[in-house]
Design an enzyme around this catalytic site. Structure first.
Site, PDB file in Angstrom:
ATOM      1  N   SER A  43       0.879  -1.160   0.000  1.00  0.00           N
ATOM      2  CA  SER A  43       0.000   0.000   0.000  1.00  0.00           C
ATOM      3  C   SER A  43       0.920   1.214   0.000  1.00  0.00           C
ATOM      4  O   SER A  43       2.077   1.121   0.401  1.00  0.00           O
ATOM      5  CB  SER A  43      -0.898   0.018   1.236  1.00  0.00           C
ATOM      6  OG  SER A  43      -1.819  -1.054   1.179  1.00  0.00           O
ATOM      7  N   HIS A  60      -8.705   5.495  -3.779  1.00  0.00           N
ATOM      8  CA  HIS A  60      -8.506   5.012  -2.409  1.00  0.00           C
ATOM      9  C   HIS A  60      -7.840   3.646  -2.381  1.00  0.00           C
ATOM     10  O   HIS A  60      -7.505   3.132  -1.339  1.00  0.00           O
ATOM     11  CB  HIS A  60      -9.831   4.972  -1.638  1.00  0.00           C
ATOM     12  CG  HIS A  60     -10.688   3.799  -1.984  1.00  0.00           C
ATOM     13  ND1 HIS A  60     -11.589   3.825  -3.012  1.00  0.00           N
ATOM     14  CD2 HIS A  60     -10.766   2.568  -1.440  1.00  0.00           C
ATOM     15  CE1 HIS A  60     -12.192   2.650  -3.080  1.00  0.00           C
ATOM     16  NE2 HIS A  60     -11.718   1.875  -2.147  1.00  0.00           N
ATOM     17  N   GLY A  61      -7.661   3.034  -3.552  1.00  0.00           N
ATOM     18  CA  GLY A  61      -7.033   1.719  -3.588  1.00  0.00           C
ATOM     19  C   GLY A  61      -6.871   1.215  -4.998  1.00  0.00           C
ATOM     20  O   GLY A  61      -7.109   1.934  -5.969  1.00  0.00           O
ATOM     21  N   ALA A  62      -6.457  -0.030  -5.090  1.00  0.00           N
ATOM     22  CA  ALA A  62      -6.174  -0.635  -6.382  1.00  0.00           C
ATOM     23  C   ALA A  62      -7.424  -0.734  -7.258  1.00  0.00           C
ATOM     24  O   ALA A  62      -7.340  -0.602  -8.465  1.00  0.00           O
ATOM     25  CB  ALA A  62      -5.561  -2.024  -6.186  1.00  0.00           C
ATOM     26  N   GLY A  63      -8.553  -0.991  -6.695  1.00  0.00           N
ATOM     27  CA  GLY A  63      -9.781  -1.111  -7.486  1.00  0.00           C
ATOM     28  C   GLY A  63      -9.908  -2.470  -8.147  1.00  0.00           C
ATOM     29  O   GLY A  63      -8.929  -3.048  -8.598  1.00  0.00           O
ATOM     30  N   LYS A 138     -10.020 -10.852   6.526  1.00  0.00           N
ATOM     31  CA  LYS A 138     -11.118 -10.675   5.583  1.00  0.00           C
ATOM     32  C   LYS A 138     -12.390 -11.152   6.254  1.00  0.00           C
ATOM     33  O   LYS A 138     -12.480 -12.293   6.715  1.00  0.00           O
ATOM     34  CB  LYS A 138     -10.887 -11.478   4.290  1.00  0.00           C
ATOM     35  CG  LYS A 138      -9.774 -10.952   3.426  1.00  0.00           C
ATOM     36  CD  LYS A 138     -10.195  -9.652   2.819  1.00  0.00           C
ATOM     37  CE  LYS A 138      -9.133  -9.082   1.921  1.00  0.00           C
ATOM     38  NZ  LYS A 138      -9.502  -7.801   1.381  1.00  0.00           N
TER      39      LYS A 138
END
Length: 156
Positions: A43, A60-63, A138
């Site tokens: 990250s 906000h992130g990799a997607g 998770k």
């Protein structure tokens, strides 16, 4: 000390005479922002400096690059549960839901390096540091609809 934001919730507020709505984006207004990779990639902590042309927002992130259904189907054909419980960077994944383990596999997401390069190339962010996940937890979404679906399948 500099604070950073890694929130992926819906953000809203008045900006430049209009209402700015962010869904899945982080504020790019001068704050440091943690842009999440996958459980198997780094990250990035970035100095975000996105202006009005970008809605004062950064990724906000990799997607995701594939749907959960595709990730489940492709993942089951390509990986074992044991493979998905240890990441390419050596971290451990704790997940009691086998389906979610496949749906959230690193291969279901875009390459974070490309996302960061795109932000840099467009002048929206400057990388400050990288982090590597050591343990990833998770858990399924426990919203009202999800709870109902899980009860139907005989889970709490």
């Amino acid at each position: 000390m500099t604070w950073f934001s890694s929130s992926t919730a819906v953000h809203g507020g008045w900006a430049n005479g209009g209402y700015l709505h962010r869904k899945g984006a982080a504020p790019g207004d001068g704050r440091d922002v943690l842009i999440a990779g996958t459980r198997g990639t780094p990250s990035y902590l970035v100095a975000a400096h996105a202006g009005p042309d970008a809605g004062h927002s950064v990724a906000h992130g990799a997607g995701r690059k594939m749907s959960r259904a595709d990730a489940l189907r492709r993942g089951r054909a390509k990986h074992t549960v044991e493979e998905l419980r240890r990441t390419p960077v050596g971290s451990v994944v704790v997940c009691g839901d086998r389906q979610l383990l496949f749906e959230e596999a690193p291969t279901a997401y875009k390459r974070i390096e490309q996302v960061i390069n795109d932000l840099v190339d467009h002048g929206l962010a400057t990388p400050v540091a990288t982090t590597i996940p050591l343990v990833t937890y998770k858990t399924p979404d426990l919203g009202p609809a999800s709870r109902k679906d899980r009860r139907r399948r005989g889970r709490p």
